[in-house]
Design an enzyme around this catalytic site. Structure first.
Site, PDB file in Angstrom:
ATOM      1  N   LEU A  91     -25.543 -78.716 -23.027  1.00  0.00           N
ATOM      2  CA  LEU A  91     -25.639 -78.127 -21.680  1.00  0.00           C
ATOM      3  C   LEU A  91     -27.083 -77.844 -21.301  1.00  0.00           C
ATOM      4  O   LEU A  91     -27.364 -77.455 -20.166  1.00  0.00           O
ATOM      5  CB  LEU A  91     -24.879 -76.791 -21.657  1.00  0.00           C
ATOM      6  N   SER A  92     -28.003 -78.025 -22.265  1.00  0.00           N
ATOM      7  CA  SER A  92     -29.392 -77.621 -22.030  1.00  0.00           C
ATOM      8  C   SER A  92     -30.059 -78.345 -20.853  1.00  0.00           C
ATOM      9  O   SER A  92     -30.750 -77.686 -20.063  1.00  0.00           O
ATOM     10  CB  SER A  92     -30.217 -77.788 -23.303  1.00  0.00           C
ATOM     11  N   LYS A 132     -32.308 -78.074 -37.015  1.00  0.00           N
ATOM     12  CA  LYS A 132     -33.025 -76.801 -36.853  1.00  0.00           C
ATOM     13  C   LYS A 132     -33.862 -76.394 -38.068  1.00  0.00           C
ATOM     14  O   LYS A 132     -34.830 -75.655 -37.932  1.00  0.00           O
ATOM     15  CB  LYS A 132     -32.040 -75.680 -36.514  1.00  0.00           C
ATOM     16  N   ALA A 140     -25.723 -69.659 -36.819  1.00  0.00           N
ATOM     17  CA  ALA A 140     -25.656 -68.700 -35.710  1.00  0.00           C
ATOM     18  C   ALA A 140     -25.604 -67.271 -36.249  1.00  0.00           C
ATOM     19  O   ALA A 140     -26.264 -66.368 -35.732  1.00  0.00           O
ATOM     20  CB  ALA A 140     -24.439 -68.995 -34.840  1.00  0.00           C
ATOM     21  N   ASP A 145     -32.719 -67.909 -30.479  1.00  0.00           N
ATOM     22  CA  ASP A 145     -31.321 -67.423 -30.509  1.00  0.00           C
ATOM     23  C   ASP A 145     -31.216 -65.895 -30.681  1.00  0.00           C
ATOM     24  O   ASP A 145     -30.427 -65.265 -29.978  1.00  0.00           O
ATOM     25  CB  ASP A 145     -30.524 -68.125 -31.619  1.00  0.00           C
ATOM     26  N   ASN A 190     -35.456 -73.465 -33.015  1.00  0.00           N
ATOM     27  CA  ASN A 190     -34.774 -74.214 -31.954  1.00  0.00           C
ATOM     28  C   ASN A 190     -35.727 -74.557 -30.804  1.00  0.00           C
ATOM     29  O   ASN A 190     -35.316 -75.162 -29.820  1.00  0.00           O
ATOM     30  CB  ASN A 190     -33.565 -73.440 -31.420  1.00  0.00           C
ATOM     31  N   LEU A 230     -19.216 -65.561 -30.144  1.00  0.00           N
ATOM     32  CA  LEU A 230     -20.319 -66.472 -29.796  1.00  0.00           C
ATOM     33  C   LEU A 230     -19.837 -67.741 -29.095  1.00  0.00           C
ATOM     34  O   LEU A 230     -20.628 -68.470 -28.498  1.00  0.00           O
ATOM     35  CB  LEU A 230     -21.112 -66.869 -31.055  1.00  0.00           C
TER      36      LEU A 230
HETATM   37  P1  NAP Z   1     -21.750 -73.037 -38.917  1.00  0.00           P
HETATM   38  O1  NAP Z   1     -23.143 -73.163 -39.436  1.00  0.00           O
HETATM   39  O2  NAP Z   1     -20.713 -74.071 -39.216  1.00  0.00           O
HETATM   40  O3  NAP Z   1     -21.240 -71.609 -39.422  1.00  0.00           O
HETATM   41  C1  NAP Z   1     -19.940 -71.106 -39.252  1.00  0.00           C
HETATM   42  C2  NAP Z   1     -19.465 -70.541 -40.599  1.00  0.00           C
HETATM   43  O4  NAP Z   1     -18.245 -69.802 -40.443  1.00  0.00           O
HETATM   44  C3  NAP Z   1     -19.167 -71.654 -41.603  1.00  0.00           C
HETATM   45  O5  NAP Z   1     -19.631 -71.274 -42.875  1.00  0.00           O
HETATM   46  C4  NAP Z   1     -17.649 -71.701 -41.565  1.00  0.00           C
HETATM   47  O6  NAP Z   1     -17.055 -72.286 -42.678  1.00  0.00           O
HETATM   48  C5  NAP Z   1     -17.321 -70.241 -41.472  1.00  0.00           C
HETATM   49  N1  NAP Z   1     -15.936 -69.977 -41.098  1.00  0.00           N
HETATM   50  C6  NAP Z   1     -15.016 -70.829 -40.611  1.00  0.00           C
HETATM   51  N2  NAP Z   1     -13.840 -70.178 -40.402  1.00  0.00           N
HETATM   52  C7  NAP Z   1     -14.050 -68.890 -40.739  1.00  0.00           C
HETATM   53  C8  NAP Z   1     -13.236 -67.732 -40.729  1.00  0.00           C
HETATM   54  N3  NAP Z   1     -11.941 -67.754 -40.347  1.00  0.00           N
HETATM   55  N4  NAP Z   1     -13.782 -66.558 -41.113  1.00  0.00           N
HETATM   56  C9  NAP Z   1     -15.049 -66.514 -41.534  1.00  0.00           C
HETATM   57  N5  NAP Z   1     -15.862 -67.586 -41.598  1.00  0.00           N
HETATM   58  C10 NAP Z   1     -15.379 -68.772 -41.196  1.00  0.00           C
HETATM   59  O7  NAP Z   1     -21.762 -72.924 -37.330  1.00  0.00           O
HETATM   60  P2  NAP Z   1     -22.854 -72.218 -36.400  1.00  0.00           P
HETATM   61  O8  NAP Z   1     -23.843 -73.198 -35.942  1.00  0.00           O
HETATM   62  O9  NAP Z   1     -23.313 -70.985 -37.089  1.00  0.00           O
HETATM   63  O10 NAP Z   1     -21.989 -71.854 -35.107  1.00  0.00           O
HETATM   64  C11 NAP Z   1     -20.890 -70.942 -35.184  1.00  0.00           C
HETATM   65  C12 NAP Z   1     -20.304 -70.733 -33.783  1.00  0.00           C
HETATM   66  O11 NAP Z   1     -21.259 -70.102 -32.940  1.00  0.00           O
HETATM   67  C13 NAP Z   1     -19.891 -72.015 -33.058  1.00  0.00           C
HETATM   68  O12 NAP Z   1     -18.709 -71.763 -32.340  1.00  0.00           O
HETATM   69  C14 NAP Z   1     -21.015 -72.266 -32.101  1.00  0.00           C
HETATM   70  O13 NAP Z   1     -20.606 -72.979 -30.956  1.00  0.00           O
HETATM   71  C15 NAP Z   1     -21.384 -70.839 -31.747  1.00  0.00           C
HETATM   72  N6  NAP Z   1     -22.785 -70.702 -31.286  1.00  0.00           N
HETATM   73  C16 NAP Z   1     -22.992 -70.146 -30.078  1.00  0.00           C
HETATM   74  C17 NAP Z   1     -24.267 -69.966 -29.628  1.00  0.00           C
HETATM   75  C18 NAP Z   1     -24.493 -69.357 -28.283  1.00  0.00           C
HETATM   76  O14 NAP Z   1     -25.626 -69.393 -27.781  1.00  0.00           O
HETATM   77  N7  NAP Z   1     -23.476 -68.758 -27.683  1.00  0.00           N
HETATM   78  C19 NAP Z   1     -25.369 -70.344 -30.416  1.00  0.00           C
HETATM   79  C20 NAP Z   1     -25.120 -70.928 -31.664  1.00  0.00           C
HETATM   80  C21 NAP Z   1     -23.813 -71.101 -32.090  1.00  0.00           C
HETATM   81  P3  NAP Z   1     -16.625 -73.860 -42.556  1.00  0.00           P
HETATM   82  O15 NAP Z   1     -17.903 -74.611 -42.638  1.00  0.00           O
HETATM   83  O16 NAP Z   1     -15.699 -74.069 -43.685  1.00  0.00           O
HETATM   84  O17 NAP Z   1     -15.931 -74.049 -41.233  1.00  0.00           O
END
Ligand code: NAP
Length: 293
Positions: free
Chosen positions: A20-21, A70, A134, A106, A91, A228
């Site tokens: 979306l950036s 990143k 995140a 972030d 980022n 998030l």
């Molecule tokens: P990530 O690196 O994959 O980290 C998510 C972690 O949560 C992974 O270790 C994952 O394990 C774990 N997980 C999965 N299900 C879980 C549960 N039920 N309880 C606890 N932990 C669990 O992803 P990320 O980049 O950090 O992003 C995470 C979320 O934040 C995404 O939805 C992303 O879209 C959102 N985000 C939003 C923003 C914003 O600006 N709003 C910015 C960055 C990220 P697995 O690998 O096994 O799934």
């Protein structure tokens, strides 16, 4: 209008097609009347060095860097902000006469997105689901907000433990605990917390029925729930918590403010988005995401 003096900015990632950036940054560039243009490039991991050299060769203003680059991008930068040193991730890259400095926006996006709810964080107990990229940014932000205690849970216990060590030793949050994802006394932790954060992708479109919580009985109006995820606009976690009287927020404002912070860094200007402009941009982004509420 694009001129020879126009500053070129871009986002890189792999994949990049859903970012979306470009929409968000070009809207802000237009709104603030900046002589810049923002595009997207699909860059593979083995092309990162060439990509940074390209930024220098074309004298671009800078880049946003998204998944999965990143961390790896840091091998090719000249300088790192204090936050990048702490988080080992970036980022935003800024190019100043061929010198590339890495920033991470972030945590700033998270803090700015809180608005008046920021006051809830000082002295609070925070329960966070997820210990990925995140979550790391959010944990750093929490350290700046003066929380009292952080409880982290992740499917991979090892990841939760790693983030705990970082949060304690580098971010200096004095009380950090990890708990098992399906711990029997999760409700006790919820009752003892004022803030719950979902930093996992659980509940994200197209799996909107999913939630990190099965049982909402411990949620009450004392709770502030920050998800998030920004698509859907109201996740199952948010909807169920709202029914119990909790205050909820999704991740769209964080996305927007991390982008605004990047633009401030590139242009060296303290841009502010007033509420009407913020709402206009949010509705354009929601339309692009197909969110109609
Ligand atoms: P990530 O690196 O994959 O980290 C998510 C972690 O949560 C992974 O270790 C994952 O394990 C774990 N997980 C999965 N299900 C879980 C549960 N039920 N309880 C606890 N932990 C669990 O992803 P990320 O980049 O950090 O992003 C995470 C979320 O934040 C995404 O939805 C992303 O879209 C959102 N985000 C939003 C923003 C914003 O600006 N709003 C910015 C960055 C990220 P697995 O690998 O096994 O799934």
């Amino acid at each position: 209008m694009i001129k020879t003096s126009t500053t070129l900015l871009a986002v890189i990632g792999d994949p990049i097609v859903h970012s979306l950036s470009p929409l968000m940054q070009n809207w802000m560039i237009n709104y603030f009347k900046i002589n810049a243009a923002y595009v997207a490039f699909h860059v593979k991991s083995n092309q990162l060095e060439q990509c940074v050299n390209g930024v220098k060769a074309f004298n671009m203003g800078g880049l946003n860097v998204t998944a999965p680059h990143k961390e790896q991008i840091l091998n090719f930068v000249d300088q790192k902000s204090r936050e990048v040193e702490l988080l080992h991730a970036a980022n935003t890259l800024k190019n100043e006469n061929g010198t590339i400095t890495a920033f991470v926006t972030d945590p700033f996006g998270f803090i700015e997105s809180l608005g008046k709810n920021q006051s809830r964080f000082a002295g609070a107990n925070v329960l966070m689901f997820g210990a990925g990229g995140a979550a790391k940014s959010v944990a750093y932000a929490l350290s700046q907000l003066g929380i009292d205690k952080l409880i982290i849970t992740d499917i991979f216990e090892e990841k939760a433990v790693q983030l705990k060590e970082l949060a304690k030793n580098a971010f200096k949050i004095s009380r950090v605990e990890t708990i098992k994802i399906k711990t029997n006394n999760l409700n006790d932790y919820i009752t003892d917390s004022q803030i719950l954060i979902n930093a996992t992708a659980v509940g994200m479109h197209p799996n909107a029925a999913k939630s990190v919580l099965d049982d909402y009985s411990a949620i009450s109006k004392q709770h502030y729930i920050y998800d998030l995820i920004y698509n859907p606009g109201h996740t199952a976690l948010m909807l169920n918590a709202q029914k119990k009287g909790a205050t909820v927020q999704n991740g769209l404002d964080m996305l927007l403010f991390q982008g605004l912070q990047s633009l401030r860094i590139w242009m060296n200007e303290d841009y502010e988005l007033k509420i009407p402009a913020l709402n206009e941009l949010k509705s354009i982004m929601k339309k692009e995401l197909g969110i109609y509420e």
